[in-house]
Design a protein around this motif. Structure first.
Motif, mmCIF file in Angstrom:
data_model
loop_
_atom_site.group_PDB
_atom_site.id
_atom_site.type_symbol
_atom_site.label_atom_id
_atom_site.label_comp_id
_atom_site.label_asym_id
_atom_site.label_seq_id
_atom_site.Cartn_x
_atom_site.Cartn_y
_atom_site.Cartn_z
ATOM 1 N N PRO A 66 0.762 -1.228 -0.094
ATOM 2 C CA PRO A 66 0.096 0.324 -0.048
ATOM 3 C C PRO A 66 1.287 0.913 0.006
ATOM 4 O O PRO A 66 1.843 2.029 0.348
ATOM 5 N N TYR A 67 0.488 2.489 -0.985
ATOM 6 C CA TYR A 67 0.895 3.569 -0.702
ATOM 7 C C TYR A 67 0.916 4.674 0.886
ATOM 8 O O TYR A 67 0.141 4.014 1.642
ATOM 9 N N TYR A 68 1.754 5.516 1.162
ATOM 10 C CA TYR A 68 1.803 6.097 2.400
ATOM 11 C C TYR A 68 2.246 5.065 3.758
ATOM 12 O O TYR A 68 1.498 5.167 4.646
ATOM 13 N N GLU A 69 2.475 4.404 3.257
ATOM 14 C CA GLU A 69 2.532 2.997 4.390
ATOM 15 C C GLU A 69 3.795 2.640 4.688
ATOM 16 O O GLU A 69 4.927 1.861 3.643
ATOM 17 N N GLN A 70 4.115 1.786 5.597
ATOM 18 C CA GLN A 70 6.012 1.585 5.380
ATOM 19 C C GLN A 70 6.592 -0.068 5.597
ATOM 20 O O GLN A 70 4.805 -1.041 5.557
ATOM 21 N N PHE A 71 6.899 -0.265 4.871
ATOM 22 C CA PHE A 71 7.001 -1.881 4.536
ATOM 23 C C PHE A 71 8.798 -2.536 4.550
ATOM 24 O O PHE A 71 9.075 -1.184 4.773
ATOM 25 N N ILE A 72 8.434 -3.887 4.905
ATOM 26 C CA ILE A 72 10.205 -4.378 5.086
ATOM 27 C C ILE A 72 10.248 -4.568 3.836
ATOM 28 O O ILE A 72 9.843 -5.565 3.140
ATOM 29 N N LEU A 73 11.137 -3.995 2.965
ATOM 30 C CA LEU A 73 11.726 -4.752 1.211
ATOM 31 C C LEU A 73 12.050 -5.604 0.916
ATOM 32 O O LEU A 73 13.401 -5.399 1.824
ATOM 33 N N ASN A 74 11.951 -6.643 0.342
ATOM 34 C CA ASN A 74 12.422 -8.153 0.511
ATOM 35 C C ASN A 74 13.474 -7.975 -0.321
ATOM 36 O O ASN A 74 13.133 -8.348 -1.974
ATOM 37 N N ILE A 75 14.966 -7.556 -0.474
ATOM 38 C CA ILE A 75 15.829 -7.705 -1.101
ATOM 39 C C ILE A 75 17.105 -8.463 -0.067
ATOM 40 O O ILE A 75 17.180 -8.071 0.673
ATOM 41 N N PRO A 76 17.579 -8.992 -0.715
ATOM 42 C CA PRO A 76 19.383 -9.785 -0.403
ATOM 43 C C PRO A 76 19.616 -8.836 0.713
ATOM 44 O O PRO A 76 20.021 -9.477 1.644
ATOM 45 N N ASP A 77 20.411 -7.306 0.059
ATOM 46 C CA ASP A 77 20.551 -6.535 1.730
ATOM 47 C C ASP A 77 20.752 -6.027 2.688
ATOM 48 O O ASP A 77 20.639 -5.443 3.539
ATOM 49 N N ASN A 78 18.843 -5.758 2.702
ATOM 50 C CA ASN A 78 17.900 -5.674 3.544
ATOM 51 C C ASN A 78 17.950 -6.738 4.773
ATOM 52 O O ASN A 78 17.397 -7.251 5.386
ATOM 53 N N PHE A 79 19.276 -7.249 5.129
ATOM 54 C CA PHE A 79 19.753 -8.175 6.283
ATOM 55 C C PHE A 79 19.400 -7.455 7.387
ATOM 56 O O PHE A 79 18.616 -8.268 8.253
ATOM 57 N N SER A 80 19.125 -6.288 7.581
ATOM 58 C CA SER A 80 18.697 -5.726 9.161
ATOM 59 C C SER A 80 17.019 -5.216 8.847
ATOM 60 O O SER A 80 16.825 -4.840 9.973
ATOM 61 N N ASN A 81 16.330 -5.614 7.997
ATOM 62 C CA ASN A 81 15.129 -5.951 8.051
ATOM 63 C C ASN A 81 14.421 -3.649 8.382
ATOM 64 O O ASN A 81 13.680 -3.909 9.248
ATOM 65 N N GLY A 82 15.356 -3.048 7.607
ATOM 66 C CA GLY A 82 15.120 -2.405 7.718
ATOM 67 C C GLY A 82 13.030 -1.334 6.775
ATOM 68 O O GLY A 82 13.095 -2.217 6.017
ATOM 69 N N SER A 83 12.710 -0.493 7.444
ATOM 70 C CA SER A 83 11.665 -0.186 6.866
ATOM 71 C C SER A 83 11.860 1.097 5.954
ATOM 72 O O SER A 83 12.830 1.383 6.134
ATOM 73 N N PHE A 84 10.694 0.857 4.548
ATOM 74 C CA PHE A 84 10.691 1.765 3.543
ATOM 75 C C PHE A 84 9.548 2.422 3.450
ATOM 76 O O PHE A 84 8.118 1.827 3.751
#
Length: 373
Positions: free
Chosen positions: A207-225
């Protein structure tokens, strides 16, 4: 015969007139530190984010400071090791990471200058982490196999020891401009607050205008976007630059139509065979939609493989607009025979950008309201 010759000359003139080399005119040029090389490492994430922080320090304090990229790398590896061990090896362990990992390192460990912590041993002049990464991974794999039948916490100091051997021990204090600082007191002096920075992306599977964890290999720390529309992603970047804020960029540079050598990145409408071909003239570009962007992401044509620092904007001789990105592959070398920057068209940015990181004050006001910031 004369008519044929005249026709041929007119055709040649038309081709020459159309086949124009790129000529860029910088329109926005924000303050940044000099281009340097990440060497033979996969640490573009730290070099670009550290460069971004250096521009932020200039904006906030007026001081141009060469901060240590390797201090941020040094303080990120233990977190990558923790993730790898706790997931019992079912995760990526590599030299890669993302810009928010630099912010996490700064929040936990502060900042130091490159003079205080170079990450290089005596007589070394270039960074090369291939052996260090291989040693760390091999060691962690042994611990994960658990030959002692009960995993101890010895792997934690073992990781620290390897990092100390290859990069050096972290300084507890250092001198800068005649004053003594700890890493945290130095961070306070630079006025860098990691909580002031946000990561923005644009994908249709969330959904737009919400945060989510992007599942990409380098996002080991589960950063939110924060997820916004594609047009808003462009608007965020343009607004930041036009109001004095530089932008941290995560993108895909594996395309033939990305050329550090020729300092240009675009998405021509028609396919090209090599970099020299597409940089020989200004070509009409594809129209990039959110749907096409999503498709290219989901089929792995677009991946997160490089981070750079956007410090300005430029136009070509036809008036087309580009983002001017500071790279970390050095400058004026055989590989990069220019000043180390790349001019990225809007089409390339729309299709190949994974995310941007900006100071939250750089966001358009209406978007800040939508995101609750």
């Amino acid at each position: 015969m004369k008519k044929i010759l005249l026709f041929a000359l007119l055709c040649c003139f038309s081709i020459v007139a159309f086949a124009q080399d790129y000529q860029f005119k910088t329109t926005v040029d924000l303050e940044a530190t000099p281009v340097i090389s990440q060497g033979r490492t996969g640490t573009c994430w730290s070099f670009s984010a550290s460069s971004f922080l250096e521009s932020e320090i200039i904006r906030l304090t007026g001081k141009q400071i060469d901060i240590s990229e390797m201090y941020n790398v040094r303080n990120t590896y233990p977190k990558k090791a923790w993730n790898y061990v706790m997931r019992q090896g079912k995760a990526q362990f590599s030299e890669g990471a993302l810009a928010h990992d630099v912010m996490n390192a700064v929040k936990s460990h502060g900042l130091v200058t490159s003079e205080a912590y170079s990450g290089l041993k005596a007589l070394e002049t270039n960074h090369n982490h291939a052996e260090m990464e291989a040693v760390l991974k091999a060691m962690l794999d042994v611990y994960i196999k658990n030959p002692g039948k009960k995993l101890s916490t010895n792997w934690k100091p073992a990781v620290e020891s390897v990092l100390d051997v290859y990069l050096g021990e972290s300084p507890k204090w250092f001198n800068f401009e005649g004053r003594r600082y700890t890493p945290k007191s130095f961070q306070e002096m630079t006025k860098i607050n990691p909580d002031d920075y946000v990561t923005i992306t644009s994908f249709t599977h969330q959904p737009y205008y919400e945060q989510f964890i992007l599942n990409i290999p380098d996002n080991f720390s589960n950063g939110s976007f924060y997820n916004v529309t594609l047009d808003e992603l462009v608007a965020v970047t343009r607004n930041a630059l036009n109001t004095g804020y530089t932008v941290e960029l995560d993108c895909d540079v594996s395309e033939t139509t990305f050329s550090a050598k020729y300092a240009v990145a675009s998405i021509p409408e028609e396919a090209v065979k090599d970099k020299k071909e597409f940089t020989a003239e200004i070509r009409k570009e594809k129209t990039i939609t959110a749907e096409f962007r999503q498709e290219e992401f989901e089929n792995f044509t677009t991946t997160d493989d490089h981070l750079m620092h956007i410090t300005g904007m430029a136009t070509d001789q036809n008036g087309n607009e580009y983002f001017r990105a500071k790279n970390s592959w050095g400058s004026n070398s055989e590989r990069v025979p220019n000043d180390g920057h790349v001019h990225m068209s809007e089409a390339f940015f729309k299709l190949k950008t994974i995310s941007v990181m900006v100071h939250k004050d750089a966001l358009p006001k209406a978007l800040r309201v939508k995101l609750g910031l």
